[in-house]
Each structure stands twice: as structure tokens, then as C-alpha cells.
Design an enzyme around this catalytic site. Structure first.
Site, PDB file in Angstrom:
ATOM      1  N   ARG A 236       0.848  -1.190   0.000  1.00 38.91           N
ATOM      2  CA  ARG A 236       0.000   0.000   0.000  1.00 38.91           C
ATOM      3  C   ARG A 236       0.882   1.238   0.000  1.00 38.91           C
ATOM      4  O   ARG A 236       1.957   1.244   0.616  1.00 38.91           O
ATOM      5  CB  ARG A 236      -0.874   0.032   1.256  1.00 38.91           C
ATOM      6  CG  ARG A 236      -2.026  -0.942   1.255  1.00 38.91           C
ATOM      7  CD  ARG A 236      -3.130  -0.516   0.263  1.00 38.91           C
ATOM      8  NE  ARG A 236      -4.242  -1.421   0.257  1.00 38.91           N
ATOM      9  CZ  ARG A 236      -4.479  -2.351  -0.670  1.00 38.91           C
ATOM     10  NH1 ARG A 236      -3.649  -2.510  -1.678  1.00 38.91           N
ATOM     11  NH2 ARG A 236      -5.548  -3.128  -0.609  1.00 38.91           N
TER      12      ARG A 236
ATOM     13  N   HIS B 196      -0.749   0.597  -9.851  1.00 38.19           N
ATOM     14  CA  HIS B 196      -1.515  -0.333  -8.998  1.00 38.19           C
ATOM     15  C   HIS B 196      -2.126  -1.481  -9.823  1.00 38.19           C
ATOM     16  O   HIS B 196      -3.325  -1.760  -9.751  1.00 38.19           O
ATOM     17  CB  HIS B 196      -2.605   0.413  -8.221  1.00 38.19           C
ATOM     18  CG  HIS B 196      -3.042  -0.323  -6.973  1.00 38.19           C
ATOM     19  ND1 HIS B 196      -3.407   0.297  -5.813  1.00 38.19           N
ATOM     20  CD2 HIS B 196      -3.169  -1.655  -6.701  1.00 38.19           C
ATOM     21  CE1 HIS B 196      -3.750  -0.599  -4.894  1.00 38.19           C
ATOM     22  NE2 HIS B 196      -3.601  -1.802  -5.416  1.00 38.19           N
TER      23      HIS B 196
END
Ligand code: OXD
Length: 306
Positions: free
Chosen positions: A221, A269
Site C-alpha cells: 500500500r 496499482h
């Protein structure tokens, strides 16, 4: 009973199509068009608006659309009795491992260096392979698979996690042994879950303990990384480069310094995107289990945060 799909900004059609094939009778409501909130028993979520779930008085199960659940757990208003599950799926694991292997090989075989040489028409055969010992932070389903596959390729692998672990297959360091872990590796892969304890873990103090020239791969993350500290660690040579798939703000703002930094390889991502075809059967199985009052699959421990 109905299933609410709540994924603002993400097109849920691929999920809806697969779920309809698996159970044509299941009623699906898609946020923001949830006309019968009292019918919602299952919520299938990605980045839901905080507080929304309190509007479903008969909610029995919350499922993440992906492996991570930090986007759910940050919502303090969720009733603690409602089980939360996440996706654990072979395809998700396979994609993540492939991405990380690509990152390790890129560092080891120095592809960016040869790309630069090509532009300048430089023929430099020196040091064609860099020594690599890979440290994997977070040795759950994803991290463990990364270790297995890299070990299969004869890379030395070392694990790190916030909890103690006995009888782990590979050398393993726990939280208090972070300096020893960082000293023993020169490629660090962050696959930790995002929790209050792991937020900002990749910071100045962390980088100062790294073997100089360490290569960082963050596929967990964005909030694990203090982004200014990364630039500083690159400037100081504590890091030789980084490969990032996740950022504190996504999409990454156009003005962000990472875009123009040649030391940072970036992807948007996409390291491991949940495949609805592969993952929907797990959601359907959990819906069945909830109906039958049975234990659900891949239950999240709210205290641990994953
Ligand atoms: C996930 C993700 O958690 O895509 O699955 O980040």
C-alpha cells in the site's frame, strides 16, 4: 436477500456478469442505486464511503473485492459482529508473484541500465549480474508464494513480519530484529498488510538501516511508504532504486516528483488485479455459507488487521 456491490469509481460490470452466471436468482443492487437497503445481506466492497454500511440493518457479511481490507477496516462505524472476508485466490497470488519476480530480475539483470546504454549506443559488458538477497516483508499467502518461487529460481530469500514465527521454512526476522533483517538483504519487497502498526514503516529510520544500495519494491500500500523519505534515501545512496505499484494518492497527481525520477520504476496499482472470474466463486461460496450458518472462508482478524 440481496448483494450490494459498492465500488465507487470502478466499473462493476465484469463482477455482475460473472455473479449472474453463477447464480441468476441472486438480487444485486449497485451503489449508489440501492433502493432497498433493508434487503442487503451481503456487501461486496472496494473503497466504500465511510458510514454507508450502517444503512443496511440486515447486513450479514462484508467481503472485500481484493486481498486488502484496510479500506474496510478504516471505517470505524462498521458493526464489529459482522464478519469481514477478503479474496485469497491463486490467480491473484500468481500475478503478484510474477510482478515481484519481474522486479527482482530487473534489478539483478539491470534492464534499466541497458536501456540507458542503448540510447547512448554504449556497449558495456561489465558486471552483468548483481548479487541479490531478497527480503520479503509480510509472509502471508502472497509473500510466502513470492519466497517459494524466488527460492525455486535459486535466489536467497529471507522473511520479515511483525509477529513471531516458529518453524518457518526460510530464515525469518520479527519486528524487533528489523536491523538484522535489513543488514542481511539488498532487495526489500514490501507485502505487509496496511495496519496502524505498519503505516509509514518505510521511512527515514528504516532506510538508514538498509544495506547501502538496497533496491525497494513496494506492492503493498502507498501508506507504507513515506514518499519524501524515499527520495532522500535515493539521494543518499541508501537505496539504489525503487519499483512502486502503489502510492499514497492514487491516481498519482501529475505534479508528483516520482513521475520524473529515473531511479523510480512505476506502475499504476496493477501488480495483481482481482480477476472476477477467478474470485467470484469464493464470494458465492461465502454467501452460501452465510445462508447455512457455516463458517466463512478467508475471515479477517480485525485485531490483526488482515
Ligand atoms: C488488493 C489490491 O488488495 O488490489 O487486492 O490492492
Amino acid at each position: 436477500m440481496s448483494l450490494a456491490i459498492i465500488s465507487p469509481g470502478k466499473n462493476p460490470n465484469a463482477w455482475i456478469n460473472v455473479i449472474r452466471t453463477l447464480d441468476p436468482t441472486l438480487k444485486i443492487q449497485v451503489y449508489p442505486d440501492i433502493s432497498n437497503p433493508e434487503e442487503v445481506e451481503i456487501a461486496f466492497l472496494w473503497q466504500h464511503p465511510e458510514g454507508l454500511l450502517a444503512k443496511f440493518p440486515n447486513l450479514k457479511l462484508i467481503s472485500s473485492m481484493g486481498a486488502g481490507v484496510d479500506h474496510i477496516l478504516r471505517d470505524q462505524s462498521i458493526d464489529s459482529k459482522i464478519p469481514i472476508v477478503r479474496i485469497v485466490d491463486e490467480k491473484l497470488t500468481w500475478s503478484m508473484t510474477n510482478y515481484v519476480v519481474m522486479g527482482v530480475l530487473n534489478y539483478h539483470r539491470q534492464l534499466p541500465r541497458y536501456q540507458k546504454d542503448k540510447l547512448r549506443k554504449v556497449w558495456d559488458m561489465s558486471t552483468p549480474e548483481l548479487e541479490v538477497t531478497v527480503g520479503v516483508m509480510g509472509v502471508g499467502a502472497l509473500g510466502y508464494d513470492v519466497m517459494e518461487k524466488l527460492a525455486m529460481m535459486d535466489f536467497s530469500v529471507v522473511g520479515f513480519g511483525f509477529s513471531e514465527k516458529k518453524d518457518f521454512k526460510y530464515p525469518y526476522y520479527s519486528k524487533s530484529e528489523l536491523p538484522e533483517f535489513l543488514k542481511s538483504v539488498n532487495v526489500v519487497i514490501c507485502l505487509l498488510p496496511l495496519t496502524a502498526a505498519t503505516e509509514n514503516v518505510l521511512n527515514e529510520a528504516f532506510f538508514s538501516k538498509c544495506t547501502p544500495g538496497t533496491y525497494l519494491i513496494n506492492v503493498a500500500r502507498g501508506k507504507h511508504l513515506v514518499e519524501e523519505d524515499l527520495i532522500q534515501a535515493l539521494d543518499q545512496g541508501q537505496l539504489s532504486g525503487a519499483m512502486l505499484d502503489v502510492y499514497r494518492t492514487e491516481p498519482l497527481p501529475e505534479t508528483h516528483p516520482f513521475w520524473d525520477d529515473p531511479r523510480i520504476t512505476m506502475t499504476p496499482h496493477i501488480a495483481s488485479v482481482t480477476n472476477p472470474k477467478a474470485a467470484a466463486p469464493q464470494l458465492m461460496e461465502n454467501i452460501k455459507r452465510i445462508k447455512e450458518n457455516r463458517e466463512v472462508l478467508n475471515l479477517v482478524d480485525r485485531i490483526k488487521g488482515y
